[in-house]
Design an enzyme around this catalytic site. Structure first.
Site, PDB file in Angstrom:
ATOM      1  N   GLU A  27      34.147  45.906  41.363  1.00 33.43           N
ATOM      2  CA  GLU A  27      34.859  44.770  41.958  1.00 33.43           C
ATOM      3  C   GLU A  27      35.122  45.025  43.437  1.00 33.43           C
ATOM      4  O   GLU A  27      34.972  44.129  44.274  1.00 33.43           O
ATOM      5  CB  GLU A  27      36.188  44.529  41.239  1.00 33.43           C
ATOM      6  CG  GLU A  27      36.041  44.054  39.813  1.00 33.43           C
ATOM      7  CD  GLU A  27      37.383  43.846  39.163  1.00 33.43           C
ATOM      8  OE1 GLU A  27      37.747  42.679  38.947  1.00 33.43           O
ATOM      9  OE2 GLU A  27      38.074  44.854  38.864  1.00 33.43           O
ATOM     10  N   LYS A 104      41.027  34.002  39.274  1.00 32.68           N
ATOM     11  CA  LYS A 104      39.950  34.987  39.272  1.00 32.68           C
ATOM     12  C   LYS A 104      38.947  34.577  38.189  1.00 32.68           C
ATOM     13  O   LYS A 104      38.933  35.123  37.088  1.00 32.68           O
ATOM     14  CB  LYS A 104      40.524  36.390  39.008  1.00 32.68           C
ATOM     15  CG  LYS A 104      39.543  37.516  39.190  1.00 32.68           C
ATOM     16  CD  LYS A 104      40.252  38.860  39.053  1.00 32.68           C
ATOM     17  CE  LYS A 104      39.292  40.016  39.245  1.00 32.68           C
ATOM     18  NZ  LYS A 104      39.973  41.322  39.151  1.00 32.68           N
TER      19      LYS A 104
END
Length: 125
Positions: A27, A104
């Site tokens: 990420e 997200k």
């Protein structure tokens, strides 16, 4: 928590930005798209009466500031992003209440899902 009685609202929804937030190495390395929704509670009487931008929160400047946090230095948690953003909203003394939702949609979870979001609300009252 709902917007307190007697306050008007300014809403900024669907703000998007590419950030490198998350607890996993991939990420941080690869990044992903995030979204933000902001709601401000304040008295807009002066702005509505005078038609003067100085009497309200400039939502263009707000969008730029929130976007700067979104694409800024990485953090592990979207809770951290949301808290930073809601604190930023409350730096304007006219804002009595603020709600920030960080989305997200590409969170690294296995089951099929549409969105993961965190909302933080704060009030001066």
């Amino acid at each position: 928590m709902a917007i307190p009685d007697g306050l008007d609202r300014i809403e900024l929804t669907g703000l998007r930005g590419f950030g490198h937030h998350g607890v996993f190495d991939h990420e941080r390395r690869d990044g992903q798209e995030f979204g933000v929704d902001v709601v401000l509670g304040l008295d807009l009487t002066a702005a509505g009466t005078t038609d003067d931008l100085a009497e309200t929160v400039h939502y263009g400047e707000l969008a730029d500031s929130i976007h700067g946090v979104l694409v800024g230095p990485p953090v592990d948690l979207i809770e951290t992003l949301a808290l930073r953003m809601v604190d930023l909203c409350l730096t304007d003394a006219r804002v009595q209440w603020a709600s920030v939702t960080v989305h997200k949609p590409n969170a690294p979870i296995t089951p099929t899902f549409t969105d993961v979001a965190v909302t933080i609300e704060r009030s001066r009252r």
